[in-house]
Design a protein around this motif. Structure first.
Motif, PDB file in Angstrom:
ATOM      1  N   UNK A 120     -58.463  72.786-103.588  1.00  0.00           N
ATOM      2  CA  UNK A 120     -57.707  73.331-104.707  1.00  0.00           C
ATOM      3  C   UNK A 120     -56.753  72.330-105.323  1.00  0.00           C
ATOM      4  N   UNK A 121     -56.801  71.084-104.874  1.00  0.00           N
ATOM      5  CA  UNK A 121     -55.960  70.022-105.433  1.00  0.00           C
ATOM      6  C   UNK A 121     -56.708  69.426-106.625  1.00  0.00           C
ATOM      7  N   UNK A 248     -50.946  68.897-103.379  1.00  0.00           N
ATOM      8  CA  UNK A 248     -51.456  67.963-102.378  1.00  0.00           C
ATOM      9  C   UNK A 248     -50.558  67.933-101.146  1.00  0.00           C
ATOM     10  N   UNK A 249     -49.246  67.827-101.337  1.00  0.00           N
ATOM     11  CA  UNK A 249     -48.344  67.776-100.187  1.00  0.00           C
ATOM     12  C   UNK A 249     -48.324  69.097 -99.429  1.00  0.00           C
ATOM     13  N   UNK A 250     -48.476  70.197-100.133  1.00  0.00           N
ATOM     14  CA  UNK A 250     -48.563  71.494 -99.443  1.00  0.00           C
ATOM     15  C   UNK A 250     -49.823  71.548 -98.593  1.00  0.00           C
ATOM     16  N   UNK A 251     -50.907  70.984 -99.108  1.00  0.00           N
ATOM     17  CA  UNK A 251     -52.152  70.923 -98.329  1.00  0.00           C
ATOM     18  C   UNK A 251     -52.003  69.978 -97.146  1.00  0.00           C
ATOM     19  N   UNK A 252     -51.330  68.846 -97.345  1.00  0.00           N
ATOM     20  CA  UNK A 252     -51.051  67.929 -96.232  1.00  0.00           C
ATOM     21  C   UNK A 252     -50.345  68.676 -95.095  1.00  0.00           C
ATOM     22  N   UNK A 253     -49.364  69.483 -95.455  1.00  0.00           N
ATOM     23  CA  UNK A 253     -48.568  70.191 -94.458  1.00  0.00           C
ATOM     24  C   UNK A 253     -49.360  71.328 -93.807  1.00  0.00           C
ATOM     25  N   UNK A 254     -50.196  71.973 -94.598  1.00  0.00           N
ATOM     26  CA  UNK A 254     -50.944  73.136 -94.116  1.00  0.00           C
ATOM     27  C   UNK A 254     -52.213  72.757 -93.351  1.00  0.00           C
ATOM     28  N   UNK A 255     -52.914  71.721 -93.843  1.00  0.00           N
ATOM     29  CA  UNK A 255     -54.228  71.376 -93.292  1.00  0.00           C
ATOM     30  C   UNK A 255     -54.319  69.885 -92.960  1.00  0.00           C
ATOM     31  N   UNK A 256     -54.280  69.059 -93.977  1.00  0.00           N
ATOM     32  CA  UNK A 256     -54.286  67.603 -93.778  1.00  0.00           C
ATOM     33  C   UNK A 256     -55.667  67.011 -93.585  1.00  0.00           C
ATOM     34  N   UNK A 257     -55.722  65.694 -93.698  1.00  0.00           N
ATOM     35  CA  UNK A 257     -56.973  64.970 -93.526  1.00  0.00           C
ATOM     36  C   UNK A 257     -57.446  65.027 -92.070  1.00  0.00           C
TER      37      UNK A 257
END
Length: 301
Positions: A120-121, A248-257
């Motif tokens: 979703x990014x 993107x940063x919310x996804x990093x915090x929630x899921x991440x690479x």
């Protein structure tokens, strides 16, 4: 070398494309670069290094097809920060079509790790649309998908903080984030160009290290010889600047690479993967003595 390639590189005057050029030249390959402004200083530096610079741009499919004639491989990348996500997708698809028209033997596309996982990014999704188009073209291709750049540590928005003893990001201090240095991306792409059939049709998420912001601050303190403190930036402040970056940063915090770093080091040992500490020790920290505007680091991923 016995497997010398000729490779067309897009984005060659930028960070990632420049790293690809350097790696290819270091391995003895022939490099051609497509540039919107062959008369620019960046293009002239490429030519001085032995790169064949040709005029063209990703919005002009005919110029890309002409540049791709007779080369063994093409490295294709876009830049949503400059062009916007819609334009990045449009340009990537047009350039890929041009590569097919030119009969390219191997198209290497630079995407972003986990772009295929419906994050979703916006700037992940824009790259994945190009990936899907390339996969349907019926040509030999490989996807190189890097995680966050270690060089973002010294991006324009971060450098003043470092001068004041602060490393800041919009993540909790203990949140781990995978990262990779641009030199490793360049070496990885060069390896893909060499391996050809072994990597056709494959997608690789690539990372060199994974560590938290607090761990980065500790390493920076050791390398710089003075205290660097980690500071968590509020996501609301990031959102005021860019909704895309905030997501993107919310996804990093929630899921991440989740690149498989151990497998990359095992399967691609010739890349010479760098840890964050390796990168920090090798970086020219004289940038901290320069004024903003005297150097430029483009934000990536």
């Amino acid at each position: 070398m016995s497997n010398t390639r000729s490779v067309l590189v897009t984005g060659a005057t930028g960070q990632q494309g420049g790293a690809v050029v350097r790696a290819l030249i270091a391995r003895g390959h022939r490099v051609k670069a497509i540039s919107r402004r062959p008369e620019s200083d960046g293009a002239k530096r490429l030519a001085a290094a032995g790169v064949e610079v040709v005029a063209g741009n990703l919005d002009d499919g005919a110029s890309v097809a002409a540049a791709a004639e007779g080369v063994d491989a093409m490295f294709l990348m876009g830049n949503s920060y400059e062009a916007g996500t819609d334009a990045e997708t449009r340009q990537g698809i047009a350039a890929a079509d041009a590569a097919k028209a030119a009969g390219i033997g191997h198209l290497i596309y630079s995407s972003v790790a986990d772009a295929h996982k419906k994050t979703g990014i916006p700037h992940f999704d824009s790259k994945y649309l190009v990936e899907k188009h390339i996969a349907g073209l019926g040509i030999p291709y490989t996807i190189s998908a890097p995680v966050a750049f270690m060089e973002n540590t010294v991006a324009p928005w971060a450098i003043d903080g470092l001068r004041q003893g602060v490393y800041a990001a919009a993540l909790p201090p203990a949140r781990v984030l995978q990262q990779v240095t641009i030199d490793d991306i360049g070496a990885f792409v060069a390896t893909l160009a060499e391996r050809r059939e072994q990597v056709f049709g494959k997608r690789f998420d690539i990372a060199g290290d994974e560590l938290s912001g607090a761990q980065q601050a500790t390493i920076l303190s050791e390398v710089l010889g003075r205290p660097i403190t980690y500071r968590e930036l509020p996501i609301a402040a990031i959102r005021q600047q860019s909704e895309d970056t905030a997501l993107m940063f919310e996804w990093f915090d929630r899921t991440g690479y989740d690149a498989d770093i151990a497998a990359l080091r095992r399967d691609f040992p010739d890349v010479g993967w760098h840890s964050y500490a390796d990168w920090a020790r090798g970086f020219d920290w004289s940038v901290l003595d320069k004024r903003l505007g005297e150097f430029a680091v483009t934000p990536v991923i």
